[in-house]
Design an enzyme around this catalytic site. Structure first.
Site, PDB file in Angstrom:
ATOM      1  N   CYS A  85       0.714  -1.151   0.070  1.00  0.00           N
ATOM      2  CA  CYS A  85       0.073   0.097   0.124  1.00  0.00           C
ATOM      3  C   CYS A  85       0.834   1.366  -0.043  1.00  0.00           C
ATOM      4  O   CYS A  85       1.737   1.588   1.003  1.00  0.00           O
ATOM      5  CB  CYS A  85      -0.941   0.149   1.256  1.00  0.00           C
ATOM      6  SG  CYS A  85      -2.196   1.509   1.299  1.00  0.00           S
ATOM      7  N   CYS A 228      -5.160   6.322  -3.781  1.00  0.00           N
ATOM      8  CA  CYS A 228      -4.477   5.031  -3.913  1.00  0.00           C
ATOM      9  C   CYS A 228      -2.991   5.234  -4.434  1.00  0.00           C
ATOM     10  O   CYS A 228      -2.791   5.512  -5.378  1.00  0.00           O
ATOM     11  CB  CYS A 228      -5.041   3.892  -4.786  1.00  0.00           C
ATOM     12  SG  CYS A 228      -4.254   2.404  -4.833  1.00  0.00           S
TER      13      CYS A 228
END
Length: 290
Positions: A85, A228
């Site tokens: 991530c 993101c």
């Protein structure tokens, strides 16, 4: 009761749980409860702060880099485990520094273990920069169907430690008209799923030597998010790929939660890509996981 900290990177938000010795066995249902925005803390995912030596996955990180003391155990909001991530690792390092668990000397990096390998993080002008390592075209151009998109569009598969499919749209109106609450349908569907980014190149595409692109994303295991990090990287890589050899190697990616920087650069093992952006801690609390 379990102590937690809430943090975010450009609106991509996380519940951070410090479990240095790896004593807490988070179940998928507990992660779902924590991330529930009505009945829990609310987040796109959970970051468990644990020493690499305290969990099986950390042994590979320590073999790769003995200095990778800390491992980012990342879980999506649905409880599934994710490899990487990009926004989360910046928030993770910010937490380590604010909590006194780690430090970054001027000009130095801090290595963080992840399921995608060890990633090096440094301070940057607007927060932190993480070297996401080598990237690769994942192969194929699956068709993407999404609510609000009149016809299916071809996407480009890109792997930056986790899987992405980037889809180019024709206009800002098309981007704004998407409903990304339903999961976009990919044909053929990648094994294990993928994050799906919808992008509109800037007009002009390049300003002062920097490429510009706008993006919205449906994250695997979380739904639409305000940002993101790895998706921003995949989007910049895809647009550069489509633009051709004269395209720049530095990009600004606008997401609903802010702006992220992407930089491609040569390394001994091939081209690497770096992500930069802010990280913030919002509040602390305690919650009963039972």
């Amino acid at each position: 009761m379990v102590a937690f900290t809430k943090g975010h990177g450009t609106g991509n938000d996380f519940v951070i749980i410090e479990d240095v010795d790896g004593n807490l066995d988070l179940t998928p249902s507990q992660v779902q409860a924590l991330c529930d925005r009505n009945f829990g803390v609310g987040a796109d995912g959970v970051l468990r702060v644990v020493r690499s030596a305290s969990l099986p996955e950390g042994s590979a990180a320590l073999e790769e880099e003995p200095g990778a003391e800390w491992f980012m155990d990342y879980r999506n909001a649905d409880g599934s485990i994710a490899e990487m991530c990009g926004n989360g690792i910046r928030v993770f390092v910010h937490y380590l520094l604010r909590s006194g668990l780690a430090s970054i000397e001027p000009g130095a990096t801090v290595p963080i273990g992840t399921r995608a390998g060890v990633r090096d993080v440094i301070r940057s002008e607007n927060g932190y920069q993480v070297d996401l390592g080598r990237w690769r075209l994942a192969g194929g151009e699956p068709l993407a169907r999404a609510s609000g998109l009149a016809v299916a569009r071809p996407g480009l598969g890109i792997d930056v430690g986790n899987p992405h499919v980037v889809v180019a749209l024709a206009s800002e109106d098309e981007l704004a008209g998407l409903d990304l609450n339903p999961t976009p349908v990919l044909d053929p569907a990648p094994v294990g799923g993928a994050n799906v980014e919808f992008v509109v190149p800037g007009e002009p595409l390049v300003r002062d030597g920097i490429g510009h692109v706008r993006m919205r994303v449906h994250e695997r295991g979380a739904g639409e998010t305000l940002s993101c990090g790895t998706g921003a990287v995949a989007s910049a890589l895809a647009v550069r790929h489509w633009a051709g050899a004269r395209a720049p190697h530095q990009w600004r990616v606008e997401v609903p939660g802010g702006t992220l920087g992407v930089r491609m650069f040569p390394a001994e093992d091939g081209e690497h890509v770096a992500l930069s952006g802010p990280a913030q801690l919002v509040y602390r609390g305690e919650i009963d996981l039972a």
